[in-house]
Design a protein around this motif. Structure first.
Motif, PDB file in Angstrom:
ATOM      1  N   ALA B 413       2.299   5.655   5.652  1.00 30.75           N
ATOM      2  CA  ALA B 413       3.006   4.489   6.173  1.00 30.75           C
ATOM      3  C   ALA B 413       4.424   4.895   6.545  1.00 30.75           C
ATOM      4  O   ALA B 413       4.921   5.918   6.089  1.00 30.75           O
ATOM      5  CB  ALA B 413       3.053   3.385   5.122  1.00 30.75           C
ATOM      6  N   PRO B 425       1.467   0.614   8.556  1.00 25.63           N
ATOM      7  CA  PRO B 425       0.430   1.604   8.277  1.00 25.63           C
ATOM      8  C   PRO B 425       0.052   2.439   9.510  1.00 25.63           C
ATOM      9  O   PRO B 425       0.478   2.128  10.625  1.00 25.63           O
ATOM     10  CB  PRO B 425      -0.747   0.742   7.855  1.00 25.63           C
ATOM     11  CG  PRO B 425      -0.573  -0.523   8.627  1.00 25.63           C
ATOM     12  CD  PRO B 425       0.910  -0.725   8.776  1.00 25.63           C
ATOM     13  N   GLU B 427      -2.581   2.689  11.321  1.00 22.82           N
ATOM     14  CA  GLU B 427      -3.280   2.132  12.489  1.00 22.82           C
ATOM     15  C   GLU B 427      -2.336   1.439  13.469  1.00 22.82           C
ATOM     16  O   GLU B 427      -2.718   1.146  14.597  1.00 22.82           O
ATOM     17  CB  GLU B 427      -4.445   1.218  12.071  1.00 22.82           C
ATOM     18  CG  GLU B 427      -4.108   0.060  11.153  1.00 22.82           C
ATOM     19  CD  GLU B 427      -4.251   0.412   9.659  1.00 22.82           C
ATOM     20  OE1 GLU B 427      -4.078   1.609   9.304  1.00 22.82           O
ATOM     21  OE2 GLU B 427      -4.511  -0.498   8.855  1.00 22.82           O
ATOM     22  N   SER B 533       4.581  -6.979   3.022  1.00 18.66           N
ATOM     23  CA  SER B 533       3.971  -6.066   3.986  1.00 18.66           C
ATOM     24  C   SER B 533       3.015  -5.088   3.308  1.00 18.66           C
ATOM     25  O   SER B 533       2.007  -4.706   3.880  1.00 18.66           O
ATOM     26  CB  SER B 533       5.037  -5.323   4.796  1.00 18.66           C
ATOM     27  OG  SER B 533       5.672  -4.364   3.998  1.00 18.66           O
ATOM     28  N   THR B 534       3.312  -4.677   2.071  1.00 17.52           N
ATOM     29  CA  THR B 534       2.377  -3.750   1.430  1.00 17.52           C
ATOM     30  C   THR B 534       1.104  -4.469   0.991  1.00 17.52           C
ATOM     31  O   THR B 534       0.020  -3.905   1.035  1.00 17.52           O
ATOM     32  CB  THR B 534       3.008  -3.042   0.212  1.00 17.52           C
ATOM     33  OG1 THR B 534       3.684  -3.994  -0.591  1.00 17.52           O
ATOM     34  CG2 THR B 534       3.982  -1.969   0.636  1.00 17.52           C
ATOM     35  N   ARG B 536      -0.177  -6.877   2.595  1.00 18.82           N
ATOM     36  CA  ARG B 536      -0.905  -7.135   3.831  1.00 18.82           C
ATOM     37  C   ARG B 536      -1.727  -5.915   4.247  1.00 18.82           C
ATOM     38  O   ARG B 536      -2.861  -6.039   4.672  1.00 18.82           O
ATOM     39  CB  ARG B 536       0.124  -7.485   4.912  1.00 18.82           C
ATOM     40  CG  ARG B 536      -0.422  -7.723   6.294  1.00 18.82           C
ATOM     41  CD  ARG B 536       0.648  -8.416   7.135  1.00 18.82           C
ATOM     42  NE  ARG B 536       0.423  -8.269   8.560  1.00 18.82           N
ATOM     43  CZ  ARG B 536       1.317  -8.615   9.490  1.00 18.82           C
ATOM     44  NH1 ARG B 536       2.492  -9.099   9.121  1.00 18.82           N
ATOM     45  NH2 ARG B 536       1.053  -8.464  10.759  1.00 18.82           N
ATOM     46  N   TYR B 537      -1.154  -4.740   4.109  1.00 18.78           N
ATOM     47  CA  TYR B 537      -1.842  -3.548   4.603  1.00 18.78           C
ATOM     48  C   TYR B 537      -2.473  -2.689   3.511  1.00 18.78           C
ATOM     49  O   TYR B 537      -3.301  -1.840   3.790  1.00 18.78           O
ATOM     50  CB  TYR B 537      -0.875  -2.685   5.417  1.00 18.78           C
ATOM     51  CG  TYR B 537      -0.315  -3.373   6.633  1.00 18.78           C
ATOM     52  CD1 TYR B 537      -1.154  -3.762   7.681  1.00 18.78           C
ATOM     53  CD2 TYR B 537       1.044  -3.651   6.747  1.00 18.78           C
ATOM     54  CE1 TYR B 537      -0.653  -4.406   8.802  1.00 18.78           C
ATOM     55  CE2 TYR B 537       1.566  -4.285   7.861  1.00 18.78           C
ATOM     56  CZ  TYR B 537       0.717  -4.661   8.889  1.00 18.78           C
ATOM     57  OH  TYR B 537       1.221  -5.293   9.994  1.00 18.78           O
TER      58      TYR B 537
END
Lengths: 150, 643
Positions: B413, B425, B427, B533-534, B536-537
């Protein structure tokens, strides 16, 4: 710290109350900590209550209300150092010195502090002792560096 | 040197400086920014001076201590002009050879050049190094060309010509219009259009107005503002004076962290020089415009980077934010209209005035124009400062410029936006870097810190790290931030220690929502971002910690164990000797075993174990295999068995 030196610092800032933080920073810079008498003298000269000075001296990280050891150890806990293992450096330093961040040992040899980024991220993890930067440290390297100080 | 009293005098003086300089005279520029200084740059510069004197070349060679060119990874950086030969990781021992070979014989010292890791080719010129080749260095580019403490050097590269143009060929309204047209957005984090901020202050009825430079760069891992202030302080000052002219202000302040002693020194020196030359003070360049600047050192409080807190600190009080019912460009410092912009924003202003808004808007995306400086740090091959056009993809920054992840590790990340930003991340690496796009991805531009993380970085620990940082830095004025963050820190710490329980994630989400909604200032409102955010991914990492008591990245100390594989251990005694707590048992030809009770999990053993053995393993979420029987520990027996 004698009051002449404090007065000279205050005069440099023309004695304005808005310069309070700058005056305290200069005293901290010259004396490495803020003795009670210094704070009282500043309050008297600037006509600022001691409670406000205490408020400032405890709020900002640059100030210390206790004397510092002979060597000031700053361990960088910035993000770049963190992902490169700064925690292990701090643990090692704590084990060797027997003190936690913010403390000074009984022999007044080391004062330990953590800092949030010294900006030498390429060298992380980094430890700074008395202004000298030691970079790319491992726990074993940290021990060697600390043991080299008298 | 007296004050320059008219634009004509500036032009004449600039020509005088240039006429005294021969562009063919070799000049050795050594970066003396903080990063290179930490690697020994001042000794290198001193060695050059001594060697030049020793070889009697004083009249023929110049030396310069310059600002940071950004390639901190390979510091100390030395560039030799006019050929622009770039030497990296120079030590004082290399100096005599450089003088003899490069300066006298005009040959290149091969071993100090950059080697392209892919092709193995050596690169002689700075601009051809891949790290620099893909950048667009409009703002930071002059850093290596000028002595950071010389106003003459700044004038020699065209400095203060934008100020001359603004004051003598443009009205204050035209200056404002140009900046508005450029759509310059604040580089400090918020991304608010600078022109609109200026206009608000300009229109405010109060007569006395202030302009401020926010150099309270507190984000850990971000140091571009420091590089500008240390390396090219006049560019920031020039921008500030132009802004003051457009806004109608006569007093400015630079709020700079005391943790940046070199930046404090250089900006003070620059102000003094600018006053001497008449770019500051009364009746600047005979135009009747007055403007003075003072430096205020910040005493170490992250929250003071927030606009209203910074202003309270400047007034000499504790830096606590206030509600922004009225924006600070209308009622700011001492309740007067105050324009506060970040260092990098101010440094962009002279470029916009000099070259025009049309030139500036040629680079960038629809909503974000120009370039942005990022500090690329963490698990990255080329640590340093990079300036890129807005709209470049994260992938290009990390791989083309940054050279990818070192040690053959996998990218996990990239964290942007400082403590209140978020983790992006793999992707999403094709995401263009732009104020709005990063926000959509759950992170933000922030001031430009970019921390790269690889497979060894635990994302729960990253969230804990940032929330802990912000808990520490919360000023304590409002409850959702002071108490909410404390609870989040506690729960996240528990999770990383293997004490997480079902339902923790839900509580964290609830606390986040409250902090976002109800905090007073931006610090509290954005503080939950690292968690949001962490989760979420990387939700699976949280779940592994909570349910399986396992840290997938093998990073959380409480959840991992070190173990020596008896089949691979060669009983070489290296780890045994290096272990700081004597937790390793064994001897010559006796397979080593880690005493799990004594082990502090510092990781020294895994680092020192020779890679060809690779005997030390990290394990998580499974029990440590029980030690082999005592009689099987002698290596001789094992060799026989293998035969």
């Amino acid at each position: 710290m004698d009051s002449d030196r404090i007065d000279r610092i205050i005069d440099r800032h023309q004695g304005e109350p808005s310069s309070l933080i700058q005056i305290l920073l200069d005293i901290q810079g010259e004396n490495h900590w803020l003795p009670r008498e210094a704070l009282e003298r500043v309050g008297e000269r600037l006509q600022v209550p001691i409670s406000r000075i205490q408020h400032i001296a405890t709020f900002y990280k640059a100030f210390s209300l206790v004397p510092k050891g002979r060597h000031e150890v700053h361990i960088c806990m910035g993000t770049a150092c963190h992902v490169r293992g700064a925690r292990r450096i701090l643990d090692t330093a704590q084990d060797l010195t027997g003190i936690k961040p913010g403390e000074t040992d009984l022999e007044m040899k080391f004062s330990l502090e953590t800092v949030n980024c010294l900006g030498c991220c390429a060298l992380g993890p980094v430890m700074e002792i008395d202004g000298k930067t030691h970079g790319k440290l491992s726990p074993a390297g940290t021990l060697d560096v600390l043991k080299s100080y008298e | 040197m007296g004050r320059l009293k008219s634009p004509g005098e500036v032009t004449k003086f600039r020509q005088e400086i240039l006429s005294k300089r021969d562009s063919n005279t070799p000049c050795i520029s050594v970066c003396v920014g903080t990063g290179c200084l930490a690697s020994g740059a001042s000794e290198v510069l001193a060695a050059f001076k001594t060697e030049i004197a020793k070889q009697g070349l004083n009249a023929e060679v110049d030396t310069k201590g310059t600002g940071c060119p950004g390639f901190c990874e390979r510091g100390p950086v030395v560039v030799i002009y006019p050929e622009e030969i770039c030497y990296l990781q120079v030590t004082p021992g290399d100096v005599p050879e450089i003088i003899t070979r490069t300066i006298k014989e005009k040959k290149v010292v091969d071993r100090l050049l950059y080697v392209d890791p892919n092709s193995g080719e050596k690169v002689t010129h700075e601009s051809e190094i891949p790290f620099y080749k893909h950048q667009k260095r409009n703002v930071i580019g002059n850093n290596i060309k000028i002595d950071s403490q010389s106003i003459d050097d700044y004038l020699a590269v065209g400095g203060y010509s934008a100020l001359v143009k603004a004051l003598t060929q443009m009205t204050d309204e035209q200056v404002l219009a140009e900046v508005k047209k450029s759509n310059l957005r604040g580089r400090g984090g918020g991304g608010f259009p600078a022109g609109r901020k200026w206009e608000g202050s300009r229109k405010a009825p109060e007569k006395i107005k202030y302009v401020l430079v926010n150099a309270d760069e507190g984000d850990p891992g971000a140091f571009m503002d420091r590089a500008l202030l240390e390396g090219n302080p006049h560019s920031v000052l020039e921008g500030l004076v132009i802004g003051a002219y457009a806004v109608g202000s006569h007093q400015g302040y630079v709020y700079v962290r005391q943790e940046y002693p070199l930046a404090v020194k250089n900006i003070n020196l620059a102000i003094q020089q600018a006053e001497e030359y008449g770019f500051l003070g009364e009746n600047i360049l005979g135009t009747g415009f007055d403007f003075t600047v003072k430096v205020h050192k910040g005493a170490g409080a992250f929250v003071c980077g927030e606009s209203t807190a910074l202003m309270t600190a400047l007034e000499g009080r504790v830096g606590e934010p206030r509600p922004k019912y009225i924006r600070s460009n209308i009622r700011g410092l001492w309740n007067r209209p105050t324009v506060l912009n970040n260092v990098e924003t101010w440094a962009n202003v002279p470029l916009i005035i000099d070259k025009g808004a049309d030139w500036f808007t040629r680079l960038g995306t629809e909503g974000s124009k120009g370039t942005k400086i990022f500090s690329l740090v963490g698990k990255i091959t080329n640590t340093g400062l990079v300036e890129v056009p807005m709209g470049i993809t994260l992938k290009d920054i990390i791989y083309k410029i940054g050279g990818g992840i070192p040690g053959g590790k996998k990218f996990k990340a990239v964290q942007t936006g400082g403590p209140s930003g978020g983790c992006i991340p793999g992707e999403l690496l094709d995401l263009p870097v732009d104020f709005d796009e990063l926000t959509k991805a759950g992170s933000m531009m922030g001031s430009g810190g970019m921390i790269v993380m690889d497979e060894d970085t635990c994302m729960v620990d990253v969230a804990r790290y940032f929330i802990h940082f912000l808990t520490d830095e919360s000023c304590g004025k409002c409850l959702p931030c002071r108490e909410g963050l404390r609870q989040m820190d506690r729960i996240l710490t528990h999770i990383t220690e293997g004490k997480g329980k079902e339902g923790d994630i839900a509580i964290l989400e609830e606390l986040s929502e409250t902090a976002v909604e109800a905090s007073l200032c931006a610090l509290g409102k954005t503080a939950p971002n690292p968690f949001l955010s962490t989760i979420r991914y990387f939700r699976d990492e949280y779940e592994a910690h909570i349910k399986e008591k396992r840290c997938p990245a093998l990073s959380c100390k409480a959840l991992i164990s070190y173990y020596i594989d008896p089949d691979k251990c060669q009983a070489c005694m290296i780890c045994l000797k290096k272990c700081p707590v004597e937790a390793i048992d064994g001897g010559k030809k006796k397979i080593h075993i880690i005493n799990q009770e004594k082990c502090t999990r510092c990781g020294t053993c895994i680092e020192v174990c020779p890679t060809r053995f690779g005997a030390v393993k990290k394990i998580s979420g499974e029990p440590v295999p029980s030690p082999i029987p005592e009689e099987e520990r002698m290596i001789d027996r094992k060799v026989k068995k293998n035969e």
